[in-house]
Write a protein that holds these residues in place. Structure first.
Motif, mmCIF file in Angstrom:
data_model
loop_
_atom_site.group_PDB
_atom_site.id
_atom_site.type_symbol
_atom_site.label_atom_id
_atom_site.label_comp_id
_atom_site.label_asym_id
_atom_site.label_seq_id
_atom_site.Cartn_x
_atom_site.Cartn_y
_atom_site.Cartn_z
ATOM 1 N N ALA A 60 0.831 -1.210 0.000
ATOM 2 C CA ALA A 60 0.000 0.000 0.000
ATOM 3 C C ALA A 60 0.865 1.259 0.000
ATOM 4 O O ALA A 60 0.537 2.245 -0.681
ATOM 5 C CB ALA A 60 -0.949 -0.002 1.196
ATOM 6 N N ALA A 61 1.970 1.238 0.723
ATOM 7 C CA ALA A 61 2.884 2.385 0.726
ATOM 8 C C ALA A 61 3.477 2.596 -0.671
ATOM 9 O O ALA A 61 3.640 3.740 -1.123
ATOM 10 C CB ALA A 61 3.993 2.171 1.756
ATOM 11 N N ARG A 62 3.779 1.524 -1.368
ATOM 12 C CA ARG A 62 4.285 1.629 -2.743
ATOM 13 C C ARG A 62 3.202 2.215 -3.660
ATOM 14 O O ARG A 62 3.503 2.998 -4.566
ATOM 15 C CB ARG A 62 4.751 0.270 -3.251
ATOM 16 C CG ARG A 62 5.965 -0.283 -2.497
ATOM 17 C CD ARG A 62 6.352 -1.672 -2.981
ATOM 18 N NE ARG A 62 6.923 -1.638 -4.311
ATOM 19 C CZ ARG A 62 8.197 -1.372 -4.591
ATOM 20 N NH1 ARG A 62 9.042 -1.127 -3.606
ATOM 21 N NH2 ARG A 62 8.631 -1.363 -5.823
ATOM 22 N N VAL A 63 1.948 1.829 -3.437
ATOM 23 C CA VAL A 63 0.840 2.370 -4.229
ATOM 24 C C VAL A 63 0.710 3.869 -3.988
ATOM 25 O O VAL A 63 0.598 4.653 -4.941
ATOM 26 C CB VAL A 63 -0.487 1.651 -3.913
ATOM 27 C CG1 VAL A 63 -1.662 2.326 -4.611
ATOM 28 C CG2 VAL A 63 -0.404 0.178 -4.298
ATOM 29 N N LEU A 64 0.728 4.286 -2.730
ATOM 30 C CA LEU A 64 0.628 5.721 -2.419
ATOM 31 C C LEU A 64 1.763 6.499 -3.064
ATOM 32 O O LEU A 64 1.548 7.600 -3.593
ATOM 33 C CB LEU A 64 0.625 5.948 -0.911
ATOM 34 C CG LEU A 64 -0.708 5.772 -0.218
ATOM 35 C CD1 LEU A 64 -0.553 5.888 1.294
ATOM 36 C CD2 LEU A 64 -1.728 6.779 -0.727
ATOM 37 N N GLY A 82 -4.980 -5.280 -5.449
ATOM 38 C CA GLY A 82 -6.265 -4.642 -5.208
ATOM 39 C C GLY A 82 -6.451 -4.297 -3.747
ATOM 40 O O GLY A 82 -6.937 -3.218 -3.400
ATOM 41 N N ALA A 83 -6.045 -5.212 -2.876
ATOM 42 C CA ALA A 83 -6.146 -4.943 -1.436
ATOM 43 C C ALA A 83 -5.205 -3.816 -1.022
ATOM 44 O O ALA A 83 -5.567 -2.955 -0.212
ATOM 45 C CB ALA A 83 -5.845 -6.213 -0.645
ATOM 46 N N ALA A 84 -4.003 -3.798 -1.587
ATOM 47 C CA ALA A 84 -3.049 -2.723 -1.281
ATOM 48 C C ALA A 84 -3.586 -1.385 -1.790
ATOM 49 O O ALA A 84 -3.478 -0.361 -1.102
ATOM 50 C CB ALA A 84 -1.690 -3.033 -1.899
ATOM 51 N N ALA A 88 -4.490 1.904 0.365
ATOM 52 C CA ALA A 88 -3.942 3.208 -0.020
ATOM 53 C C ALA A 88 -5.065 4.225 -0.232
ATOM 54 O O ALA A 88 -4.938 5.389 0.167
ATOM 55 C CB ALA A 88 -3.104 3.069 -1.287
ATOM 56 N N ALA A 89 -6.166 3.793 -0.848
ATOM 57 C CA ALA A 89 -7.287 4.696 -1.123
ATOM 58 C C ALA A 89 -7.980 5.168 0.145
ATOM 59 O O ALA A 89 -8.748 6.124 0.110
ATOM 60 C CB ALA A 89 -8.294 4.009 -2.048
ATOM 61 N N CYS A 90 -7.705 4.529 1.255
ATOM 62 C CA CYS A 90 -8.268 4.945 2.545
ATOM 63 C C CYS A 90 -7.426 6.040 3.204
ATOM 64 O O CYS A 90 -7.793 6.551 4.257
ATOM 65 C CB CYS A 90 -8.413 3.734 3.468
ATOM 66 S SG CYS A 90 -9.606 2.523 2.849
#
Length: 178
Positions: A60-64, A82-84, A88-90
């Motif tokens: 998720a940090a990589r996605v952000l 998708g979960a990451a 990230a979208a939160c």
């Protein structure tokens, strides 16, 4: 259109690159690893590698970071990606306008989160480790979240996955592009 594509546990593969070339506009890929892993023999080998070399929070940090650098309008995530992307979208710093996730089963561990943008989550028909319908029911009450299941197996968008379905991949690629 600018797309951020969040890979599944297979990472940034030639197959994913080829799929991205079919999207209108420009696409950037984020994967869970700092370097591309070797080709995996199957889904189980890919999962074993993922559990050693990454996790949903780091992903998720990589996605952000990808959202911040690339400034996409749409983010599309697959499986763990998708979960990451959901996680990230939160975050308040998630600046994309829309999120679409395919078979993001790990979101079941983040049901208390609220995404900051409209989200659509498309679940596989069945998952071995949880009740898809129960997770969908919990997510469907969140503002801006649309959930649905489909008749296909987990991995239906990835030709490297045992669950791949060419007809489903074509259908959902067209769905994204229109």
């Amino acid at each position: 259109m600018r797309w951020l594509i969040v890979s599944d546990i297979f990472g940034h593969t030639p197959e994913l690159e080829s799929w991205c070339a079919r999207l209108p506009g420009e696409a950037q890929i984020v994967q869970p690893y700092s370097t591309q892993p070797p080709r995996f023999a199957d889904d189980h080998a890919a999962y074993a590698h993922f559990t050693v070399h990454s996790d949903i929070e780091r992903f998720a940090a990589r996605v952000l970071d990808g959202v911040k650098r690339f400034q996409p309008q749409r983010v599309v995530g697959f499986s763990a990606g998708g979960a990451a992307a959901w996680l990230a979208a939160c975050s308040d710093s998630f600046s994309a306008r829309q999120l679409l996730c395919f078979y993001p089963g790990q979101v079941r561990h983040y049901l208390n989160k609220q995404p900051q943008v409209p989200c659509e989550l498309i679940f596989a028909a069945h998952e071995a480790h949880f009740d898809v319908q129960a997770v969908m029911a919990k997510l469907s009450h969140l503002a801006g979240v649309k959930v649905r299941d489909c008749a296909y197996a987990h991995g239906f968008m990835n030709p490297l996955s045992a669950g791949f379905d060419a007809c489903a991949e074509t259908y959902f690629t067209d769905y994204l592009c229109n």
